[in-house]
Design an enzyme around this catalytic site. Structure first.
Site, short mmCIF file in Angstrom:
data_model
loop_
_atom_site.label_atom_id
_atom_site.label_comp_id
_atom_site.label_asym_id
_atom_site.label_seq_id
_atom_site.Cartn_x
_atom_site.Cartn_y
_atom_site.Cartn_z
N CYS A 1 -2.63 -9.78 -16.28
CA CYS A 1 -2.86 -9.30 -15.18
C CYS A 1 -1.43 -9.16 -14.21
O CYS A 1 -1.54 -10.27 -14.22
CB CYS A 1 -4.37 -9.54 -14.39
SG CYS A 1 -4.43 -8.46 -13.10
N HIS B 1 -9.38 -1.90 -18.40
CA HIS B 1 -9.34 -3.45 -17.67
C HIS B 1 -8.58 -2.15 -15.59
O HIS B 1 -9.30 -2.90 -14.94
CB HIS B 1 -7.14 -3.25 -17.97
CG HIS B 1 -6.40 -4.44 -17.19
ND1 HIS B 1 -6.64 -5.89 -17.45
CD2 HIS B 1 -6.05 -4.49 -15.67
CE1 HIS B 1 -5.60 -6.76 -16.48
NE2 HIS B 1 -6.01 -5.47 -15.50
N GLU B 2 -8.20 -0.98 -15.60
CA GLU B 2 -8.10 -0.64 -14.52
C GLU B 2 -9.19 -0.07 -13.74
O GLU B 2 -9.02 0.00 -12.34
CB GLU B 2 -6.19 0.82 -14.64
CG GLU B 2 -4.86 0.50 -15.17
CD GLU B 2 -4.48 -0.96 -14.68
OE1 GLU B 2 -4.84 -1.50 -12.90
OE2 GLU B 2 -4.06 -1.80 -15.40
N HIS C 1 -10.28 -3.52 -12.22
CA HIS C 1 -9.81 -2.98 -10.88
C HIS C 1 -10.15 -2.49 -9.57
O HIS C 1 -10.18 -3.06 -8.25
CB HIS C 1 -8.29 -2.79 -10.70
CG HIS C 1 -7.66 -4.08 -11.35
ND1 HIS C 1 -7.84 -5.16 -10.38
CD2 HIS C 1 -6.03 -3.83 -11.87
CE1 HIS C 1 -6.63 -5.58 -11.27
NE2 HIS C 1 -5.83 -5.33 -11.60
#
Length: 161
Positions: free
Chosen positions: A88, A130-131, A134
């Protein structure tokens, strides 16, 4: 080209769930441009708005020839398993094996409120998951367990010394 500075682990904006985008205006267009410019640097696969200090639900991606952005994304489908190294931009110098879905589908809109669907397998699926994590205030290291978690946290401590 506007490449924005990245927020790093420890910055509260990374742990705060992002608000949905409600104003589809020039400020959003500027944010999308900044997201696309910032993710375009070599070695970058995805970038959530909170990683550049903006707590709005939007991210950009640039993985294996697939490039774009999604506003108000929702992870709507996943399938299979895909284990591999993950890292990341907001946790520099630390990577760890992380189990993700092998396929992911995200739905949202673009800066003009037009529907957007992004789906993919492998690294693109990893990036989409992953995004979207976030945007919920989660980092990839949060879901690590056992020795994978211990090793990643040890690496993080050593890098911060």
């Amino acid at each position: 080209m506007t490449v924005r500075d990245l927020r790093l682990i420890g910055d509260p904006v990374l742990r705060t769930p992002c608000a949905p985008v409600t104003a589809f205006d020039e400020a959003l267009a500027a944010l999308v441009t900044d997201l696309m410019d910032t993710v375009s640097l070599p070695g970058r696969a995805g970038l959530a708005a909170n990683q550049i200090g903006v707590s709005l639900a939007a991210f950009s991606y640039d993985v294996d020839g697939a490039r774009g952005y999604v506003v108000n994304p929702r992870l709507v489908a996943t399938d299979g398993e895909y284990d591999g190294q993950e890292a990341c931009l907001s946790v520099p110098g630390v990577s760890a094996p992380r189990l993700r879905a092998a396929y992911a589908r995200v739905e949202g809109v673009d800066a003009k409120r037009r529907p957007v669907v992004v789906e993919g397998a492998g690294e693109l699926a990893r990036c989409l998951q992953h995004e979207t994590d976030h945007l919920r205030g989660e980092l990839y290291i949060d879901a690590l367990t056992g020795e994978r978690r211990r090793a990643a946290l040890r690496e993080l401590r050593e890098r911060q010394l």
